[in-house]
Design a protein around this motif. Structure first.
Motif, PDB file in Angstrom:
ATOM      1  N   SER A   9       0.910  -1.146   0.000  1.00 49.34           N
ATOM      2  CA  SER A   9       0.000   0.000   0.000  1.00 49.34           C
ATOM      3  C   SER A   9       0.945   1.190   0.000  1.00 49.34           C
ATOM      4  O   SER A   9       1.878   1.244   0.811  1.00 49.34           O
ATOM      5  N   ILE A  10       0.732   2.131  -0.908  1.00 52.13           N
ATOM      6  CA  ILE A  10       1.707   3.202  -1.109  1.00 52.13           C
ATOM      7  C   ILE A  10       1.042   4.565  -1.040  1.00 52.13           C
ATOM      8  O   ILE A  10      -0.023   4.780  -1.613  1.00 52.13           O
ATOM      9  N   SER A  11       1.712   5.485  -0.356  1.00 54.48           N
ATOM     10  CA  SER A  11       1.320   6.887  -0.336  1.00 54.48           C
ATOM     11  C   SER A  11       2.574   7.708  -0.615  1.00 54.48           C
ATOM     12  O   SER A  11       3.628   7.461  -0.015  1.00 54.48           O
ATOM     13  N   ILE A  12       2.466   8.642  -1.542  1.00 54.13           N
ATOM     14  CA  ILE A  12       3.606   9.499  -1.872  1.00 54.13           C
ATOM     15  C   ILE A  12       3.165  10.947  -1.738  1.00 54.13           C
ATOM     16  O   ILE A  12       2.184  11.360  -2.350  1.00 54.13           O
ATOM     17  N   GLN A  13       3.917  11.703  -0.926  1.00 50.93           N
ATOM     18  CA  GLN A  13       3.622  13.120  -0.723  1.00 50.93           C
ATOM     19  C   GLN A  13       4.856  13.943  -1.061  1.00 50.93           C
ATOM     20  O   GLN A  13       5.932  13.662  -0.542  1.00 50.93           O
ATOM     21  N   ARG A  14       4.672  14.926  -1.926  1.00 52.42           N
ATOM     22  CA  ARG A  14       5.767  15.845  -2.241  1.00 52.42           C
ATOM     23  C   ARG A  14       5.664  17.043  -1.320  1.00 52.42           C
ATOM     24  O   ARG A  14       4.597  17.599  -1.119  1.00 52.42           O
ATOM     25  N   THR A  15       6.807  17.445  -0.774  1.00 51.82           N
ATOM     26  CA  THR A  15       6.880  18.632   0.069  1.00 51.82           C
ATOM     27  C   THR A  15       7.918  19.553  -0.554  1.00 51.82           C
ATOM     28  O   THR A  15       9.109  19.245  -0.531  1.00 51.82           O
ATOM     29  N   GLY A  16       7.466  20.648  -1.119  1.00 46.36           N
ATOM     30  CA  GLY A  16       8.399  21.560  -1.768  1.00 46.36           C
ATOM     31  C   GLY A  16       8.921  20.982  -3.069  1.00 46.36           C
ATOM     32  O   GLY A  16       8.325  20.095  -3.676  1.00 46.36           O
ATOM     33  N   ASP A  17      10.078  21.496  -3.488  1.00 46.52           N
ATOM     34  CA  ASP A  17      10.640  21.115  -4.781  1.00 46.52           C
ATOM     35  C   ASP A  17      11.618  19.948  -4.717  1.00 46.52           C
ATOM     36  O   ASP A  17      12.009  19.427  -5.746  1.00 46.52           O
ATOM     37  N   GLU A  18      12.035  19.558  -3.512  1.00 41.66           N
ATOM     38  CA  GLU A  18      13.082  18.556  -3.426  1.00 41.66           C
ATOM     39  C   GLU A  18      12.811  17.444  -2.419  1.00 41.66           C
ATOM     40  O   GLU A  18      13.670  16.605  -2.194  1.00 41.66           O
ATOM     41  N   ARG A  19      11.652  17.411  -1.805  1.00 43.07           N
ATOM     42  CA  ARG A  19      11.388  16.446  -0.731  1.00 43.07           C
ATOM     43  C   ARG A  19      10.177  15.566  -1.040  1.00 43.07           C
ATOM     44  O   ARG A  19       9.151  16.064  -1.495  1.00 43.07           O
ATOM     45  N   VAL A  20      10.299  14.283  -0.743  1.00 40.20           N
ATOM     46  CA  VAL A  20       9.224  13.322  -0.959  1.00 40.20           C
ATOM     47  C   VAL A  20       9.114  12.424   0.276  1.00 40.20           C
ATOM     48  O   VAL A  20      10.134  11.970   0.802  1.00 40.20           O
ATOM     49  N   LEU A  21       7.881  12.196   0.729  1.00 41.91           N
ATOM     50  CA  LEU A  21       7.634  11.201   1.768  1.00 41.91           C
ATOM     51  C   LEU A  21       6.944  10.014   1.111  1.00 41.91           C
ATOM     52  O   LEU A  21       5.857  10.149   0.545  1.00 41.91           O
TER      53      LEU A  21
END
Length: 129
Positions: A9-21
């Protein structure tokens, strides 16, 4: 007859221009097809970023292991994107998972830690790094 479940199960969140959770929950015995789904999603999330930093919350409490080809896929992912991994928080409940997390940390540029509970793992990821 029960159906065997496996995968992420996958969740991908981008934070700003260079960060990914990247938050993942692994179940069952992972197969090659599971990585054929995961890898393009991750690569799409970091596309266009010059210096992506990937934080990972990986819940392995329901993981039973990997088939050989999936283990190879996991290694290839680490070799290709390892320098982009900033922090990897691994949540598990088996000693082999803690050992696997230590070995996996050899293939990333950042830091990996093993946790038995999700809340402290997420808190560690949210610290400024």
């Amino acid at each position: 007859m029960s159906e065997f479940q496996h995968g992420f199960s996958i969740s991908i969140q981008r934070t700003g221009d260079e960060r990914v959770l990247l938050a993942m929950h692994a179940r069952g015995k992972l197969e090659h097809q599971d990585y054929e789904t995961l890898v393009p999603m991750l690569e799409s999330a970091i596309a266009g970023m010059q210096h992506p930093k990937i934080d990972v919350l990986m819940d392995l409490r329901e993981l039973e292991g990997w088939e050989i080809r999936a283990a190879w896929d996991d290694l290839k992912l680490g070799l290709k994107h390892g320098r982009q991994f900033n922090r990897v928080a691994i949540v598990g409940n088996k000693s082999w998972q803690e050992t696997a997390s230590k070995i996996g940390s050899w293939f990333i540029g950042g830091e990996a830690r093993f946790f038995e509970d999700r809340a402290p793992a997420l808190a560690w990821l949210q610290e400024t790094a």
